[in-house]
Design a protein around this motif. Structure first.
Motif, PDB file in Angstrom:
ATOM      1  N   LEU A  97     -10.071   0.332  -2.112  1.00  0.00           N
ATOM      2  CA  LEU A  97      -9.408   1.198  -3.084  1.00  0.00           C
ATOM      3  C   LEU A  97     -10.316   1.480  -4.285  1.00  0.00           C
ATOM      4  O   LEU A  97     -10.867   0.558  -4.886  1.00  0.00           O
ATOM      5  N   LEU A 146       1.929   6.478  -7.012  1.00  0.00           N
ATOM      6  CA  LEU A 146       0.874   7.373  -7.475  1.00  0.00           C
ATOM      7  C   LEU A 146       1.336   8.830  -7.417  1.00  0.00           C
ATOM      8  O   LEU A 146       1.061   9.609  -8.330  1.00  0.00           O
ATOM      9  N   LEU A 183      -4.023   5.367   5.704  1.00  0.00           N
ATOM     10  CA  LEU A 183      -3.240   5.261   4.471  1.00  0.00           C
ATOM     11  C   LEU A 183      -4.148   5.013   3.280  1.00  0.00           C
ATOM     12  O   LEU A 183      -3.995   5.626   2.215  1.00  0.00           O
ATOM     13  N   VAL A 184      -5.123   4.111   3.427  1.00  0.00           N
ATOM     14  CA  VAL A 184      -6.046   3.807   2.336  1.00  0.00           C
ATOM     15  C   VAL A 184      -6.917   5.019   2.019  1.00  0.00           C
ATOM     16  O   VAL A 184      -7.149   5.348   0.846  1.00  0.00           O
ATOM     17  N   LEU A 241      -6.132   9.320  -5.381  1.00  0.00           N
ATOM     18  CA  LEU A 241      -6.628   8.666  -6.588  1.00  0.00           C
ATOM     19  C   LEU A 241      -7.781   9.442  -7.213  1.00  0.00           C
ATOM     20  O   LEU A 241      -7.836   9.631  -8.428  1.00  0.00           O
ATOM     21  N   VAL A 269       0.140  13.842   2.143  1.00  0.00           N
ATOM     22  CA  VAL A 269       0.904  12.603   1.974  1.00  0.00           C
ATOM     23  C   VAL A 269       2.227  12.691   2.717  1.00  0.00           C
ATOM     24  O   VAL A 269       2.615  11.775   3.451  1.00  0.00           O
ATOM     25  N   LEU A 287       2.180   1.727  -3.452  1.00  0.00           N
ATOM     26  CA  LEU A 287       1.130   2.257  -4.318  1.00  0.00           C
ATOM     27  C   LEU A 287       1.002   3.769  -4.142  1.00  0.00           C
ATOM     28  O   LEU A 287       0.934   4.518  -5.132  1.00  0.00           O
ATOM     29  N   LEU A 288       0.987   4.235  -2.906  1.00  0.00           N
ATOM     30  CA  LEU A 288       0.864   5.671  -2.650  1.00  0.00           C
ATOM     31  C   LEU A 288       2.046   6.434  -3.241  1.00  0.00           C
ATOM     32  O   LEU A 288       1.878   7.464  -3.899  1.00  0.00           O
ATOM     33  N   LEU A 317       0.825  -1.206   0.000  1.00  0.00           N
ATOM     34  CA  LEU A 317       0.000   0.000   0.000  1.00  0.00           C
ATOM     35  C   LEU A 317       0.861   1.259   0.000  1.00  0.00           C
ATOM     36  O   LEU A 317       0.553   2.227  -0.699  1.00  0.00           O
ATOM     37  N   THR A 360      -4.808   7.487   0.137  1.00  0.00           N
ATOM     38  CA  THR A 360      -4.564   7.004  -1.221  1.00  0.00           C
ATOM     39  C   THR A 360      -5.796   7.201  -2.093  1.00  0.00           C
ATOM     40  O   THR A 360      -5.699   7.624  -3.253  1.00  0.00           O
ATOM     41  N   ASN A 361      -6.979   6.916  -1.546  1.00  0.00           N
ATOM     42  CA  ASN A 361      -8.207   7.106  -2.312  1.00  0.00           C
ATOM     43  C   ASN A 361      -8.462   8.579  -2.634  1.00  0.00           C
ATOM     44  O   ASN A 361      -8.927   8.923  -3.721  1.00  0.00           O
ATOM     45  N   SER A 403      -8.242  -3.527   2.346  1.00  0.00           N
ATOM     46  CA  SER A 403      -7.697  -2.397   1.597  1.00  0.00           C
ATOM     47  C   SER A 403      -8.000  -2.531   0.112  1.00  0.00           C
ATOM     48  O   SER A 403      -8.361  -1.556  -0.551  1.00  0.00           O
TER      49      SER A 403
END
Length: 464
Positions: free
Chosen positions: A261, A127, A207-208, A215, A151, A123-124, A120, A211-212, A257
Motif C-alpha cells: 500500500l 477511501l 484489490l490492493v 490512493l 471500484v 479501507l477501499l 482491505l 486501492t493504490n 498488502s
C-alpha cells in the motif's frame, strides 16, 4: 486532526465539582478532540512513558512528509496506556500536512467473522467515502469517476458473494447509500462457507492494486487542492478479543498488502505480537515501531515512585476537583491502579459510586477500598483458566511466574513465553520504560499475598 462530526463523549470538559460529575469526566475514552486535550491532557504522563520514543515517531513522520514518501509504523502498547490519545496528538500536530483516514476495527468490523481482506475492503470503501467528499478533496476530477467505476465493478463482481448478505443493490450509484450498505454488510459479518475464503483470497492482489490506484489519484488531488497527504490509522486490534493464533493469521494475510500500500500508515498492534518469536515472519519488515510502555508507580525495589505519583496526581486533578476526595484517597486510587490509566478511571468511578451509596459528600479511603476490592475480584477471575483449549497456561504456572518476577531473583523470568504473554495480556505483569523492565500490577501483588505466596507485609501492593 479534522474536527470529528460526532459530539464529544465527555459531557463535562473541566474537573468534576460534584460526585455525579466524576462519571462524566473519567469516561473511558481517548482524548481525540482539541477541546478534550486542552481540558484533560498532561505532559507528565508522556514524560513517564518515554517522550523520546514519541518524538522519534514524530520526527520520522515529518521527514517522510518532507521527502514525499510513505512512512509506515506500528504503535505498540498494552490496553490503557493511551495509544489513541497519542495518535490524536500526533495527527493534530500534522493537521496542516496530513489528512487521517481512521479505521477502528472494533467499531467497523465483526470480530466473529473477521478475515484479513475485510480490513482491505473497509479501507477501499472508506477511501471512496473520503474521496467523494468535496470538503476533503476540494473537487472531483473525471479520472476519479472512472476509478470509482472500476471500484464498483470490482466489488460487485469479485466480492459480491462476500457482501451480498447485507442486501446490497448494485444498481445504485457508488455513493453514500450504497457505501453504507456495504459497510453494514462487513460489520454484520456472515457465516463462512466452505471454500469461500480461498475463492476470495485470489482477488486480494487486484484489490490492493485498485486501492493504490485510487490512493494515488486522491493523493494528487489532496496535494493539489489542500497541500496535504493521507495517513491511514488502524486501531483497536487488541480489543477484538481474538486469540493470538487468529491475530497471527490476520497479519500473515495482511503482510504483503501492508507492504504494497502506497500510503502513510500507523497501525496499533498488541505488544506480544511485536515481541513474539515469529514476529519477523508475521509483520512487514518495512514498518518502524514505537512502544508506549506502562507507568510504574513502584520502583524495582517496590518503593513508591514519587515522580510517577505526582504526574498521575496531576492527571487526576485535571479530571476531578481534589476537594471531592479526602486526604490520601487520590494516592490510594493511583497505587491500586498500577499506573494503568484505564484502571485508574475505573477506580475513580467505582469510588464515586461507593461514596454516593454511603451518602458521603467526598470520596473516602474506605470508598476507594471498596472499588479496589471489586477490581481485584475481576483480576482474580482473569487469572484462572476456562478449560476451553489445551494450550491454556495452568494457574500454578502463572502464579509461579508472578512470584519470580516480583522477587527479581531469576533473570529468565522476564523472557517471553506462553505464561508471560498470558500475564501481559491480562495486565498482571506490566512493562515499563527505561531498561524495559517488568513488574507486577499492585492488585496482582495483593492476590499473591492472599494466596500466601508472599508475606502479608510484602510491599508493592495496592495498600488496600
Amino acid at each position: 486532526m479534522e474536527t470529528l462530526e460526532s459530539p464529544s463523549p465527555f459531557k463535562v470538559l473541566r474537573p468534576a465539582i460534584t460526585l455525579p460529575e466524576i462519571a462524566r469526566t473519567v469516561e473511558p475514552y481517548p482524548l481525540e478532540r482539541k477541546e478534550e486535550l486542552e481540558a484533560f491532557y498532561t505532559d507528565g504522563v508522556q514524560q513517564l512513558q518515554g517522550k523520546t520514543r514519541l518524538e522519534v515517531l514524530r520526527f520520522a513522520l515529518e521527514d517522510a512528509i518532507n521527502d514525499r514518501r510513505c512512512y509506515k509504523a506500528f504503535l505498540i502498547g498494552h490496553p490503557g496506556v493511551g495509544k489513541s490519545t497519542e495518535l490524536a496528538r500526533l495527527t493534530a500536530h500534522f493537521s496542516a500536512d496530513l489528512h487521517p483516514l481512521q479505521i477502528n476495527l472494533m467499531r467497523e468490523l465483526n470480530p466473529g467473522t473477521l478475515r484479513f481482506y475485510d480490513i482491505l475492503l473497509l479501507l477501499l470503501i472508506r477511501l471512496v467515502e473520503e474521496a467523494s467528499s468535496p470538503t476533503i478533496i476540494g473537487f472531483r476530477e473525471n479520472h476519479l469517476d472512472q476509478l470509482l467505476g472500476r471500484v464498483k465493478a470490482h466489488l460487485s463482481t469479485k466480492w459480491k458473494k462476500h457482501l451480498e448478505s447485507s442486501g446490497v443493490d448494485w444498481s445504485l450509484a457508488l455513493e453514500l447509500p450504497l457505501l453504507a450498505k456495504i459497510k453494514g454488510g462487513l460489520r454484520q459479518g456472515r457465516s463462512i462457507e466452505q471454500g469461500s475464503e480461498e475463492y476470495e483470497v485470489s482477488f486480494v492482489a487486484e484489490l490492493v492494486d485498485l486501492t493504490n490506484d485510487l490512493l494515488q489519484a486522491c493523493q494528487q488531488m489532496l496535494l493539489k487542492n489542500k497541500q496535504r497527504q493521507w495517513i491511514l490509522i488502524v486501531e483497536d486490534m487488541e480489543k477484538l478479543g481474538l486469540s493470538p493464533d487468529l491475530i497471527r493469521t490476520l497479519f500473515i494475510g495482511l503482510r504483503p498488502s501492508l507492504q504494497a500500500l502506497n500510503i502513510n500508515i500507523i497501525f496499533t498492534i498488541p505488544v506480544w505480537l511485536h515481541f513474539s518469536e515469529d514476529a519477523t515472519v508475521i509483520l512487514p519488515s518495512s514498518f518502524a515501531s514505537c512502544l508506549i510502555p506502562d507507568i510504574a508507580v513502584y520502583q524495582k525495589d517496590h518503593q513508591v515512585d514519587s515522580v510517577a505519583l505526582q504526574a498521575l496526581t496531576e492527571l487526576v486533578e485535571k479530571r476531578v476537583d481534589p476537594s471531592l476526595l479526602e486526604d490520601g484517597a487520590i494516592q490510594k486510587c493511583i497505587l491500586a491502579s498500577g499506573g494503568n490509566l484505564r484502571d485508574l478511571f475505573i477506580l475513580l468511578r467505582g469510588s464515586m459510586y461507593a461514596a454516593r451509596s454511603a451518602k458521603n459528600h467526598r470520596i473516602s479511603s474506605e470508598n476507594v477500598a471498596a472499588a479496589a476490592l471489586s477490581l481485584r475480584n475481576e483480576y482474580r477471575q482473569r487469572l484462572g483458566t476456562t478449560g476451553s483449549t489445551a494450550t491454556e497456561v495452568p494457574l500454578q504456572e502463572k502464579i509461579d511466574r508472578l512470584v519470580k518476577i516480583y522477587e527479581r531473583k531469576d533473570s529468565k523470568a522476564e523472557i517471553p513465553d506462553p505464561a508471560l504473554y498470558s500475564l501481559l495480556r491480562n495486565r498482571f505483569v506490566l512493562q515499563y520504560n527505561g531498561t524495559a523492565w517488568m513488574g507486577l500490577h499492585p492488585l496482582a501483588v495483593d492476590l499473591l499475598i492472599e494466596f500466601k505466596e508472599l508475606p502479608i507485609d510484602a510491599p508493592g501492593g495496592s495498600g488496600i
